[in-house]
Design an enzyme around this catalytic site. Structure first.
Site, PDB file in Angstrom:
ATOM      1  N   HIS A  42       0.840  -1.206   0.000  1.00 44.72           N
ATOM      2  CA  HIS A  42       0.000   0.000   0.000  1.00 44.72           C
ATOM      3  C   HIS A  42       0.872   1.252   0.000  1.00 44.72           C
ATOM      4  O   HIS A  42       0.848   2.029   0.945  1.00 44.72           O
ATOM      5  CB  HIS A  42      -0.935   0.002   1.206  1.00 44.72           C
ATOM      6  CG  HIS A  42      -1.995  -1.032   1.106  1.00 44.72           C
ATOM      7  ND1 HIS A  42      -2.385  -1.813   2.161  1.00 44.72           N
ATOM      8  CD2 HIS A  42      -2.730  -1.447   0.059  1.00 44.72           C
ATOM      9  CE1 HIS A  42      -3.314  -2.660   1.766  1.00 44.72           C
ATOM     10  NE2 HIS A  42      -3.534  -2.456   0.491  1.00 44.72           N
ATOM     11  N   HIS A  77      -0.386 -11.012   1.364  1.00 44.90           N
ATOM     12  CA  HIS A  77      -1.719 -11.405   1.852  1.00 44.90           C
ATOM     13  C   HIS A  77      -2.085 -12.841   1.496  1.00 44.90           C
ATOM     14  O   HIS A  77      -3.001 -13.411   2.078  1.00 44.90           O
ATOM     15  CB  HIS A  77      -2.796 -10.545   1.186  1.00 44.90           C
ATOM     16  CG  HIS A  77      -2.779  -9.112   1.569  1.00 44.90           C
ATOM     17  ND1 HIS A  77      -2.289  -8.675   2.761  1.00 44.90           N
ATOM     18  CD2 HIS A  77      -3.209  -8.016   0.915  1.00 44.90           C
ATOM     19  CE1 HIS A  77      -2.425  -7.353   2.815  1.00 44.90           C
ATOM     20  NE2 HIS A  77      -2.968  -6.934   1.705  1.00 44.90           N
ATOM     21  N   CYS A  99       3.183 -14.043   3.113  1.00 48.19           N
ATOM     22  CA  CYS A  99       3.917 -13.913   4.365  1.00 48.19           C
ATOM     23  C   CYS A  99       3.822 -15.234   5.144  1.00 48.19           C
ATOM     24  O   CYS A  99       2.737 -15.825   5.227  1.00 48.19           O
ATOM     25  CB  CYS A  99       3.318 -12.780   5.196  1.00 48.19           C
ATOM     26  SG  CYS A  99       4.147 -12.641   6.790  1.00 48.19           S
ATOM     27  N   GLU A 129      -6.319 -10.980   2.415  1.00 54.09           N
ATOM     28  CA  GLU A 129      -5.829 -12.071   3.277  1.00 54.09           C
ATOM     29  C   GLU A 129      -6.997 -12.950   3.744  1.00 54.09           C
ATOM     30  O   GLU A 129      -6.889 -14.180   3.758  1.00 54.09           O
ATOM     31  CB  GLU A 129      -5.104 -11.478   4.493  1.00 54.09           C
ATOM     32  CG  GLU A 129      -4.621 -12.547   5.456  1.00 54.09           C
ATOM     33  CD  GLU A 129      -4.078 -11.968   6.770  1.00 54.09           C
ATOM     34  OE1 GLU A 129      -3.524 -10.858   6.748  1.00 54.09           O
ATOM     35  OE2 GLU A 129      -4.231 -12.632   7.801  1.00 54.09           O
ATOM     36  N   THR A 166      -4.173 -11.352  10.301  1.00 56.68           N
ATOM     37  CA  THR A 166      -2.935 -10.977  11.007  1.00 56.68           C
ATOM     38  C   THR A 166      -2.902  -9.502  11.419  1.00 56.68           C
ATOM     39  O   THR A 166      -2.169  -9.143  12.330  1.00 56.68           O
ATOM     40  CB  THR A 166      -1.700 -11.275  10.134  1.00 56.68           C
ATOM     41  OG1 THR A 166      -1.863 -10.620   8.877  1.00 56.68           O
ATOM     42  CG2 THR A 166      -1.490 -12.751   9.937  1.00 56.68           C
ATOM     43  N   SER A 222      -3.044   3.221   3.444  1.00 60.07           N
ATOM     44  CA  SER A 222      -2.474   2.115   4.217  1.00 60.07           C
ATOM     45  C   SER A 222      -3.116   2.110   5.599  1.00 60.07           C
ATOM     46  O   SER A 222      -2.942   3.036   6.392  1.00 60.07           O
ATOM     47  CB  SER A 222      -0.951   2.312   4.320  1.00 60.07           C
ATOM     48  OG  SER A 222      -0.457   1.729   5.500  1.00 60.07           O
ATOM     49  N   SER A 265       4.341  -0.455   5.188  1.00 59.61           N
ATOM     50  CA  SER A 265       4.588  -0.516   3.740  1.00 59.61           C
ATOM     51  C   SER A 265       5.389   0.695   3.253  1.00 59.61           C
ATOM     52  O   SER A 265       5.417   0.979   2.064  1.00 59.61           O
ATOM     53  CB  SER A 265       3.257  -0.634   2.994  1.00 59.61           C
ATOM     54  OG  SER A 265       2.347   0.304   3.481  1.00 59.61           O
TER      55      SER A 265
HETATM   56 FE1  F3S Z   1       3.392 -10.599   7.578  1.00 58.18          FE
HETATM   57 FE2  F3S Z   1       2.931  -9.330   9.787  1.00 58.18          FE
HETATM   58 FE3  F3S Z   1       3.717  -8.013   7.716  1.00 58.18          FE
HETATM   59  S1  F3S Z   1       1.729 -10.963   8.939  1.00 58.18           S
HETATM   60  S2  F3S Z   1       2.933  -9.137   5.953  1.00 58.18           S
HETATM   61  S3  F3S Z   1       4.906  -9.550   8.837  1.00 58.18           S
HETATM   62  S4  F3S Z   1       2.178  -7.362   9.142  1.00 58.18           S
END
Ligand code: F3S
Length: 280
Positions: A42, A77, A99, A129, A166, A222, A265
């Site tokens: 983002h 995601h 991730c 996600e 998450t 974001s 991000s």
């Molecule tokens: Fe993974 Fe946590 Fe970032 S789940 S994508 S490390 S916010």
């Protein structure tokens, strides 16, 4: 002027990895079509940079536009198994940047639902996600977006597992778990909220007490950057949400101590540019 950085700021592990995978794929497969399903990150500046190098961004609803034998990057995601299958059918090279924390949720859901357990997920129905993780549920699946959804659940004796998107709010998750715990007698609660968000929030609160103003750097769309900005507004007399050094409000240059934080991000280079602009 003194510029102080929050002790934890900027890219989380999963986003950093996804951007690195994309950059490598654009180099390794130069001359081929390289897509990402949904924006990889983002942050407009990073996205534009990747687009300039050839990345084409499609939404997950535009799978039919993916050319056969092209390269497709799955963002942090993750995606549902149906999407992966559709890409495999097109003979695409799949670069999976899901991730590991999201992937762990996908595996948990797959295993639990294959044993007949009910899957209860807290999250936002529009979030990529959540759609991806939901795709791994084979049996009964319930999405709870808020406490009202949890309250409307009927009582159930069956085995169930509760887990979370998450990036869901920890406070909301706690409240929802308590409600669901009263309705489901055989409930296993898995708090799968990633600590990356909390770490950035906690270090920002600490920073706010040590500076005259805080700059929150990150994309305007974001969600985690917006939440950081709200925290900065509550805890510091001056707070601004900026996307780049050009947007630093004029009054910040008069402060003695300016704090800097950045969403998960926001790339390092933009943080450095803001820092430089303040101190030059
Ligand atoms: Fe993974 Fe946590 Fe970032 S789940 S994508 S490390 S916010």
């Amino acid at each position: 002027m003194e510029v102080k950085r929050a002790s934890v700021l900027g890219f989380c592990f999963g986003v950093r990895r996804a951007v690195e995978y994309a950059e490598k794929a654009l180099e390794d497969y130069s001359g081929k079509k390289v897509y990402s399903l949904g924006p990889l990150i983002h942050n407009e500046i990073v996205l534009q940079n990747l687009k300039n190098k050839g990345l084409e961004i499609l939404s997950e609803d535009e799978l039919e536009k993916v050319e056969a034998k092209s390269v497709v990057i799955i963002r942090a995601h993750g995606v549902s198994p149906d999407v992966t299958k559709a890409l495999e059918d097109k003979d695409c090279v799949i670069i999976n940047a899901t991730c590991p924390r999201v992937n762990a949720n996908q595996i948990t859901v797959q295993k639990a639902s294959s044993k007949g357990k009910t899957i209860i997920l807290t999250g936002d129905s529009n979030h990529g996600e959540v759609k991806g993780v939901a795709g791994y549920a084979q049996g009964k699946f319930i999405l709870l977006e808020n406490e009202a959804d949890a309250l409307s659940l009927p009582e159930d004796d069956g085995e169930a597992i509760l887990l979370s998107q998450t990036t869901f709010s920890p406070v909301q998750f706690e409240k929802i778990s308590q409600i669901v715990g009263q309705k489901y007698k055989n409930l296993k609660i898995n708090n799968t909220i990633c600590p990356a968000t909390k770490e950035r929030q906690d270090s920002l609160i600490d920073l706010c007490s040590r500076v005259d103003g805080v700059l929150v750097i990150g994309g305007k769309n974001s969600a985690n950057t917006i939440r950081l900005f709200q925290t900065a507004q509550k805890n510091c007399p001056h707070a601004a949400h900026i996307q780049s050094a050009e947007e630093i409000p004029a009054d910040f240059f008069a402060f003695e101590r300016v704090g800097i934080t950045a969403g998960a991000s926001t790339p390092d280079v933009i943080i450095e540019q803001v820092e430089k602009a303040l101190t030059k």
